[in-house]
Design a protein around this motif. Structure first.
Motif, PDB file in Angstrom:
ATOM      1  N   ALA A   1      57.566  84.851  72.046  1.00 34.07           N
ATOM      2  CA  ALA A   1      57.640  86.311  72.064  1.00 34.07           C
ATOM      3  C   ALA A   1      58.114  86.793  70.707  1.00 34.07           C
ATOM      4  O   ALA A   1      58.780  86.045  69.961  1.00 34.07           O
ATOM      5  CB  ALA A   1      58.621  86.770  73.135  1.00 34.07           C
ATOM      6  N   GLU A   2      57.779  88.064  70.426  1.00 39.43           N
ATOM      7  CA  GLU A   2      58.271  88.666  69.192  1.00 39.43           C
ATOM      8  C   GLU A   2      59.695  89.151  69.466  1.00 39.43           C
ATOM      9  O   GLU A   2      59.923  89.884  70.447  1.00 39.43           O
ATOM     10  CB  GLU A   2      57.378  89.840  68.794  1.00 39.43           C
ATOM     11  CG  GLU A   2      57.581  90.239  67.351  1.00 39.43           C
ATOM     12  CD  GLU A   2      56.496  91.227  66.887  1.00 39.43           C
ATOM     13  OE1 GLU A   2      56.238  91.270  65.685  1.00 39.43           O
ATOM     14  OE2 GLU A   2      55.931  91.945  67.733  1.00 39.43           O
TER      15      GLU A   2
ATOM     16  N   GLN B   1      60.251  88.864  64.559  1.00 45.46           N
ATOM     17  CA  GLN B   1      59.794  87.509  64.260  1.00 45.46           C
ATOM     18  C   GLN B   1      59.292  86.869  65.557  1.00 45.46           C
ATOM     19  O   GLN B   1      59.916  87.046  66.605  1.00 45.46           O
ATOM     20  CB  GLN B   1      61.016  86.728  63.737  1.00 45.46           C
ATOM     21  CG  GLN B   1      60.708  85.355  63.209  1.00 45.46           C
ATOM     22  CD  GLN B   1      62.004  84.717  62.660  1.00 45.46           C
ATOM     23  OE1 GLN B   1      62.807  85.401  61.999  1.00 45.46           O
ATOM     24  NE2 GLN B   1      62.205  83.455  62.927  1.00 45.46           N
ATOM     25  N   VAL B   2      58.184  86.176  65.505  1.00 46.88           N
ATOM     26  CA  VAL B   2      57.702  85.486  66.702  1.00 46.88           C
ATOM     27  C   VAL B   2      58.484  84.185  66.844  1.00 46.88           C
ATOM     28  O   VAL B   2      58.601  83.417  65.876  1.00 46.88           O
ATOM     29  CB  VAL B   2      56.187  85.206  66.620  1.00 46.88           C
ATOM     30  CG1 VAL B   2      55.720  84.383  67.829  1.00 46.88           C
ATOM     31  CG2 VAL B   2      55.403  86.516  66.542  1.00 46.88           C
TER      32      VAL B   2
ATOM     33  N   ALA C   1      61.517  94.465  72.375  1.00 48.35           N
ATOM     34  CA  ALA C   1      61.772  93.112  71.863  1.00 48.35           C
ATOM     35  C   ALA C   1      63.112  92.580  72.367  1.00 48.35           C
ATOM     36  O   ALA C   1      64.086  93.326  72.478  1.00 48.35           O
ATOM     37  CB  ALA C   1      61.778  93.145  70.345  1.00 48.35           C
ATOM     38  N   ILE C   2      63.113  91.288  72.658  1.00 49.97           N
ATOM     39  CA  ILE C   2      64.370  90.602  72.955  1.00 49.97           C
ATOM     40  C   ILE C   2      65.180  90.599  71.653  1.00 49.97           C
ATOM     41  O   ILE C   2      64.615  90.415  70.567  1.00 49.97           O
ATOM     42  CB  ILE C   2      64.076  89.157  73.410  1.00 49.97           C
ATOM     43  CG1 ILE C   2      63.347  89.168  74.760  1.00 49.97           C
ATOM     44  CG2 ILE C   2      65.340  88.315  73.470  1.00 49.97           C
ATOM     45  CD1 ILE C   2      62.782  87.829  75.174  1.00 49.97           C
ATOM     46  N   VAL C   3      66.489  90.838  71.772  1.00 49.75           N
ATOM     47  CA  VAL C   3      67.338  90.798  70.573  1.00 49.75           C
ATOM     48  C   VAL C   3      67.972  89.411  70.519  1.00 49.75           C
ATOM     49  O   VAL C   3      68.554  88.938  71.507  1.00 49.75           O
ATOM     50  CB  VAL C   3      68.418  91.899  70.627  1.00 49.75           C
ATOM     51  CG1 VAL C   3      69.289  91.854  69.370  1.00 49.75           C
ATOM     52  CG2 VAL C   3      67.764  93.277  70.777  1.00 49.75           C
TER      53      VAL C   3
END
Ligand SMILES: C[S@@+](CC[C@H](N)C(=O)[O-])C[C@H]1O[C@@H](n2cnc3c(N)ncnc32)[C@H](O)[C@@H]1O
Length: 451
Positions: free
Chosen positions: A72-73, A4-5, A44-46
């Motif tokens: 960010a996504e 998700q962005v 991706a950042i979690v």
């Protein structure tokens, strides 16, 4: 995976995050920034939508903000607190260094819940135990992890960490020893087999059992327990180490040894090293019972000596050689010399005796350290530091099985007894606080740096 962005401002860094917080300028931070600039944000950042916390990718978030990105996504998870923390650890465990205190706190917190599956953190039970031991034994940890910052900082000031066990097996100690050997110390010359100092270090196959005073121990004793430029007195001088290290450390030295050949060889060694011939380095060949001829009472700033360990090594057949006497004769002569030497010391000064108790025929120990403490006490010196010097195991490894038939462990340590003459309250008045040594000063102390 739910991607998700998200606006970066909605992603909260977790306060408990146990990874070291990288800063712009840190090598790892710059690498990550470069990578994101080059490849984009491919990992991706979690983010935990339930708490709003970032679970993985704290450094990535920081770099993205630094690069002026606003969104960010992210990979969205929905976790309770415990699982969020466990996933944080599991994601972080892959590589990099830990902030041990925070990691310990976090693992302890999770482990407090008996039902919680700790393996969700990616640590197996053995790893968690090992980590706990490591973190619990703080001092031992400092000693063993020499690359560790704390030990590094201590070494900057003290040369080696000043704990009551000095570990000559450590790499930093051995490296430092090599610096000294690189100068050309030949402490063993003057002994029967005329071994060079360097050869004697090849413990094991070339170990002939003769002792050589460790130059690193010598320099730290001078640094810790002498006043700058203070006179060192040594009534059992033996090889050249203590005199040469004193001279390089800009401390005058008076050493006496019974064997003229040892003294000649020491003087020769000092000449080879082009040490100043200004009378500040003096060796005399005589029985130390005659020390009054060479040094006045109340003039020495440090007594540093390493007497014969009774008959463990016999140095000569001279009847005055205390290593060559029966035990009663040894204790009388040794006590007389140590007592006289104590009188040479000024008030408010240290005396360091490096010694080991030795076994008599049946394996019981003779109390040489106790004898030394008693004599020192009679002359007004109290034991102030009781230090163990751990030696390299060397040839001990070959003896250990045989010894254990008799349940005798192999002795691989010596005692470094540090006495003080006067009231210890005065120590801080007479001994300036030790300052951090920068590289140049270390090189100055060592004299030259072969590397
Ligand atoms: C343990 S050794 C020194 C070895 C030492 N690790 C070193 O630095 O080489 C003790 C020294 O005491 C000396 N010695 C024995 N009896 C003595 C005496 N009565 N007066 C002076 N020196 C004596 C021996 O000749 C020997 O060199």
């Amino acid at each position: 995976m739910k991607l998700q962005v998200m606006p970066l401002e909605k992603l909260n860094p977790a306060a408990y995050n146990p990874r070291k917080d990288l800063q712009p300028g840190d090598a790892e931070y710059e690498k990550l920034k470069h990578s994101i600039e080059t490849f984009g944000c491919v990992q991706a950042i979690v983010w935990n939508e339930r708490s709003g916390n970032v679970v993985g990718g704290h450094q990535t978030l920081k770099v993205l903000k630094d690069l002026g990105r606003t969104e960010a996504e992210v990979s969205v998870v929905d976790l309770d607190d415990e699982h969020e923390k466990a996933l944080n650890i599991a994601l972080n465990k892959i590589s990099g260094s830990w902030d041990n205190d925070k990691l310990d706190a976090l693992l302890t917190e999770l482990a407090a819940d008996m039902d919680f599956d700790m393996e969700l953190t990616g640590f197996d039970p053995d790893e968690i135990d090992a980590l706990g031991e490591e973190l619990g034994e703080e001092a031992a940890g400092i000693m063993s992890k020499l690359s560790d910052n704390v030990a590094g900082t201590l070494a900057d000031t003290f040369l080696v960490p000043p704990f009551s066990v000095l570990d000559a097996r450590q790499g930093y100690w051995q490296d430092r020893k090599k610096h000294w050997l690189g100068l050309g110390l030949k402490s063993e010359c003057g002994r029967g087999e005329n071994l060079t100092f360097a050869k004697s270090l090849q413990m094991g196959k070339n170990d002939n059992g003769t002792s050589v005073f460790d130059p690193v121990l010598c320099e730290i004793m001078y640094r810790w327990f002498n006043v700058p430029g203070g006179l060192v007195f040594d009534p059992f001088a033996g090889g050249s180490v203590r005199g040469i290290v004193a001279s390089i450390s800009k401390m005058p030295y008076v050493g006496i040894d019974l064997r003229p050949e040892q003294i000649e060889s020491n003087i020769q060694n000092a000449k080879e090293l082009s040490l100043p011939e200004d009378g500040s380095l003096q060796w005399y060949a005589d029985d130390s019972k005659n020390m009054d001829k060479y040094i006045e009472d109340g003039t020495a700033d440090l007594l540093l000596t390493c007497p014969p360990y009774f008959d463990l090594e016999v140095y000569s057949d001279s009847p005055n050689d205390i290593s060559n006497m029966d035990y009663a004769g040894f204790t009388t002569a040794y006590s007389e010399i140590i007592g006289k030497a104590a009188e040479k010391l000024k008030e408010n000064r240290f005396a360091v005796v490096v010694l080991s108790d030795v076994r008599e025929n049946y394996g019981f120990y003779r109390d040489l350290t106790g004898l030394t403490k008693r004599v020192m006490a009679e002359h007004g010196l109290g034991l102030y530091n009781d230090i163990i010097l751990l030696n390299q195991i060397g040839s001990g490894a070959c003896r250990v099985r045989r010894n254990m038939v008799m349940r005798k462990v192999v002795r691989t340590h010596q005692n470094v007894m540090v006495f003080y003459k006067g009231g210890p309250k005065g120590v801080k008045d007479y001994f300036p606080e030790l300052q951090e040594i920068d590289d140049k000063k270390v090189a100055d102390i060592v004299g030259s740096n072969p590397e």
